[in-house]
Design an enzyme around this catalytic site. Structure first.
Site, PDB file in Angstrom:
ATOM      1  CG  ASP A 138      13.761   5.058 -15.024  1.00  0.00           C
ATOM      2  OD1 ASP A 138      14.560   5.045 -14.059  1.00  0.00           O
ATOM      3  OD2 ASP A 138      12.897   4.178 -15.191  1.00  0.00           O
TER       4      ASP A 138
HETATM    5  C1  BGC Z   1      13.747   2.408 -12.288  1.00  0.00           C
HETATM    6  C2  BGC Z   1      13.238   3.632 -11.564  1.00  0.00           C
HETATM    7  C3  BGC Z   1      14.109   3.902 -10.376  1.00  0.00           C
HETATM    8  C4  BGC Z   1      15.534   4.084 -10.846  1.00  0.00           C
HETATM    9  C5  BGC Z   1      16.497   4.387  -9.728  1.00  0.00           C
HETATM   10  C6  BGC Z   1      15.226   2.462 -12.592  1.00  0.00           C
HETATM   11  O1  BGC Z   1      15.676   1.208 -12.965  1.00  0.00           O
HETATM   12  O2  BGC Z   1      13.040   2.231 -13.482  1.00  0.00           O
HETATM   13  O3  BGC Z   1      11.915   3.430 -11.172  1.00  0.00           O
HETATM   14  O4  BGC Z   1      13.652   5.025  -9.689  1.00  0.00           O
HETATM   15  O5  BGC Z   1      15.964   2.876 -11.465  1.00  0.00           O
HETATM   16  O6  BGC Z   1      16.713   3.307  -8.934  1.00  0.00           O
END
Ligand code: BGC
Length: 760
Positions: free
Chosen positions: A260
């Protein structure tokens, strides 16, 4: 000048190619093709490998996506665009379709419909040049106040797994890659980058990993995103047991695992564990990987393995295969799919002969800020930049109803004044990132209500919640209705019902709210969830009866939040968002001892949602699987038999009412006494019928593989106890219509695979 250029050339060469002979042109002709990955890996310098496994930063995308995989033009490797997210493409540069959020999609219980939504998203991705959609998200609704529950499907792993599989199959049938996230146990937002989940292995396997396992096995997602949190002390992105032993050896996942955004702490540990791609990518991660290979702490073959997986993804991706789609073809179609799905996932919780609206109803007074400004979805990466959102007022007006202008004006001018004040306000970082919240609810005054009673034939009250990523929801004023909201329900309900006019409450929320204390007041309650850009039209379809509601709850709505077993281990506190950890700043000394902040004990074990309420015989406001229809269904001829390692449960469902409609048939299984303590019943299969005309019947056959009856014994593996099982077929978990007992289920043991040590 010439000397300077030569120096730059030498330095560039050194950076990209180091001193390796590979940089000397020996391999210059190797360009990526689908069948020459080994040659490409052979031709890559260490720096190039590191630059492939570490993404190109938050601003690397040319289409305003969340992240990229870097291009290596020398080797014919294009950049891949990774775009959020679960409710539609999230591109800073373009408007895209905002589909209903996951909790609503799960409420359809309809895998074909969810697959259709996935296909629509995948097609849209092709049109905009996105290669990977960062969704579906599929963490378990362990507690109703997790801020991101709207992005997740259900409290039940089977329903989550089946929904996610359908979504992946839909997205990937277009050539776009899907990404299951957040693997695993990301069940709270509070201190999410450091929180340590403490759970036993059975709980993890049966509840928190199970949906992912189903989706991996049934839909072969091309990518998976690890979660931010730790599980039993280890960041999931650094956990080799999770990412290599379980995910790849046991479940046979063969795609790319990515972090993530800024997740985990140690780039080398991540690559070693089998987390192939670090997103969005930082220079210090590249440096650490290069250094570790050079000093031998990261064997190069391990890095090559991640590189190979990424190259496989690239060589199959639209940016490489040059697959494209004319975007103009999809916009209207996708809006129609968003509307259809939204109507199918709204759940009718109460209906005292108020809906569908009778023909006599024309003029409607709409109360509540969200009647005029729909909450289409949640905040954060799951939010979509849509071209428009349709409010309940607009939806009803288009359907031929007349919203009361006086009440409308009051709400609009109130909202305008709140917005003006917000614009003038000094804003904290959190406010800047999360944007403006919903204006606090407004009560137009009892005089205005009295006038509205005289002028209209019905009232609608829409209560909204704007929740999302980064923080969890709160009890006061969020889970519990605010004083103004309660007064609004009280006063409008009393005034309209005294005049014999129906009152409908619409819950425009991402996660459930308290209902038990006011459920008797209005005539009908619709849980509209966060329904995407077409929400207002979909709602009008339900209210008017154009669509007969068939949504069923993918979660339990408790009487009191404290009734939940997980409630004692959930952060019901105000905890500031740590933006520094979000942008990947290493914490020097993360704190470790604050319960539910630094660590969260999953003391309820496997008893999440209905598993807990059933075991402890607790009353609920609305049970798991519940939802009303404008018609009735009769269940008959239930049978179950064993066939080729599967229990086939069949029954006949007949529409015994007066309107065409759909039913969701659910099969819960009660196991005999055995080696392990078992829930009273568990969902093991379901089926959404087709639209049945009054009097029409459908034969349902639901196949339940014997392995799926197993429980996890950490010392042995998955085990099915022998004996008599009860297959309970019903319309909700607490409305079982037919039971079939099936003796003679054989004992089955699925031991964990023997693992060969990894080659050095
Ligand atoms: C989130 C993810 C997301 C990523 C990219 C993170 O803050 O937890 O779900 O895909 O950001 O935007």
């Amino acid at each position: 000048m010439v000397m300077k250029q030569i120096a730059i050339l030498i330095l560039t060469g050194l950076f990209l190619g180091g001193c390796s002979p590979k940089a000397s042109g020996q391999y210059e002709t190797v360009k990526l093709q689908q069948d020459n990955l080994e040659q490409v890996i052979e031709a890559m310098t260490l720096q190039e490998k590191a630059s492939l496994v570490v993404g190109g930063g938050m601003t690397g995308s040319s289409i305003g996506a969340a992240g990229i995989i870097r291009a290596l033009p020398r080797l014919g490797i294009p950049a891949l665009e990774l775009s959020d997210g679960p409710a539609g493409l999230r591109l800073r540069s373009t408007a895209t379709t905002w589909f209903p959020s996951a909790s609503l999609l799960a409420s359809t219980w309809d895998t074909s419909l969810v697959r259709e939504v996935g296909k629509a998203m995948g097609t849209e991705a092709l049109g905009h040049g996105a290669d990977v959609i960062l969704g579906p998200a599929m963490n378990i609704h362990r507690h109703p106040l997790c801020g991101r529950n709207f992005e997740y499907y259900s409290e039940d792993p089977l329903l989550s797994g089946k929904m996610a599989s359908a979504m992946v199959l839909g997205i990937q049938e277009t050539g776009t890659a899907a990404c299951l996230k957040h693997f695993a146990a990301n069940n709270q937002e509070t201190n999410r980058n450091n929180n340590n989940v403490i759970a036993d292995e059975r709980t993890l396997r049966e509840i928190y990993y199970r949906g992912f396992e189903i989706a991996v096995k049934e839909s072969s997602p091309k990518t998976i995103m690890t979660s931010y949190n730790r599980i039993n002390g280890i960041y999931t992105s650094e956990d080799k047991n999770l990412l290599t032993d379980i995910l790849r050896y046991e479940w046979k996942f063969d795609g790319v695992v990515m972090t993530d955004w800024f997740g985990g702490q140690d780039a080398v540990a991540q690559i070693s564990a089998g987390n192939d791609l670090l997103e969005p990518g930082k220079r210090r991660q590249r440096r650490a990987i290069i250094k570790a290979v050079k000093n031998g702490t990261l064997p190069e073959w391990v890095l090559n393995t991640s590189v190979r997986r990424i190259l496989e993804l690239v060589s199959d991706a639209p940016s490489f295969t040059k697959q494209a789609q004319d975007q103009s073809l999809t916009e209207t179609e996708n809006a129609a799919i968003a509307r259809k799905a939204a109507a199918r996932g709204m759940v009718l919780l109460e209906n005292r002969d108020a809906l569908p609206f009778k023909d006599s109803i024309q003029k409607i007074a709409l109360f509540g800020v969200s009647s005029y400004k729909l909450v289409a979805g949640g905040v954060g990466s799951g939010e979509v930049y849509a071209a428009y959102t349709v409010s309940p007022a607009q939806g009803l007006e288009e359907a031929g109803y007349v919203p009361d202008r006086e009440i409308m004006k009051r709400y609009e001018s109130y909202t305008d004044s709140v917005n003006r004040a917000y614009k003038r306000k000094w804003k904290s970082i959190t406010q800047r990132i999360l944007g403006q919240g919903l204006p606090a609810e407004m009560h137009p005054g009892n005089e205005a209500i009295a006038m509205a009673v005289a002028q209209n034939q019905a009232a609608l009250i829409t209560l909204g919640r704007r929740t999302g990523e980064f923080s969890d929801r709160k009890m006061e004023g969020d889970y519990l209705l605010t004083t103004t909201e309660k007064e609004l329900i009280d006063h409008v309900s009393k005034a309209f019902r005294d005049a014999g006019k129906p009152v409908i409450v619409v819950l425009n929320v991402g996660g459930i709210v308290e209902t038990a204390s006011w459920t008797e007041k209005p005539d009908a309650i619709i849980l509209a969830w966060m329904p995407g850009q077409e929400g207002g039209r979909a709602l009008a379809d339900i209210l008017s009866g154009k669509v007969n509601p068939s949504g069923k709850l993918p979660v339990t709505i408790p009487v009191h939040l404290e009734d939940l077993a997980s409630d004692r281990d959930f952060p019901l506190i105000d905890f500031p968002v740590n933006w520094l950890s979000f942008i990947g700043k290493k914490q020097t000394q993360p704190e470790t001892d604050r319960p539910n902040i630094d660590f969260t004990q999953y003391r309820e074990g496997i008893y999440v949602g209905y598993r807990d309420f059933d075991k402890n015989g607790k009353n609920v406001a609305y049970p798991f699987g519940y939802g009303l229809s404008y018609t009735d269904f009769r269940y008959s001829n239930a049978l179950a038999h064993l066939e080729n390692g599967k229990v086939v449960v069949s029954c006949q469902v007949t529409n015994s009412g007066k309107r065409a409609g759909r039913e969701v048939v659910q099969v819960y299984v009660s196991a005999p006494e055995g080696w392990l303590d078992k829930p009273v019943q568990e969902l093991k299969g379901f089926f959404a019928t087709s639209q049945l005309e009054p009097g029409e019947s459908q034969e349902i056959h639901i196949a339940i593989p014997l392995e799926s009856l197993a429980s996890f014994n950490p010392d042995i593996g998955w085990m099915v106890d022998s004996g008599e099982y009860t297959f309970r077929i019903g319309s909700s978990s607490r409305d079982i219509r037919q039971e079939v007992r099936l003796p003679g289920i054989p004992k089955l043991i699925l031991p964990l695979p023997f693992r060969l040590p990894l080659p050095k």
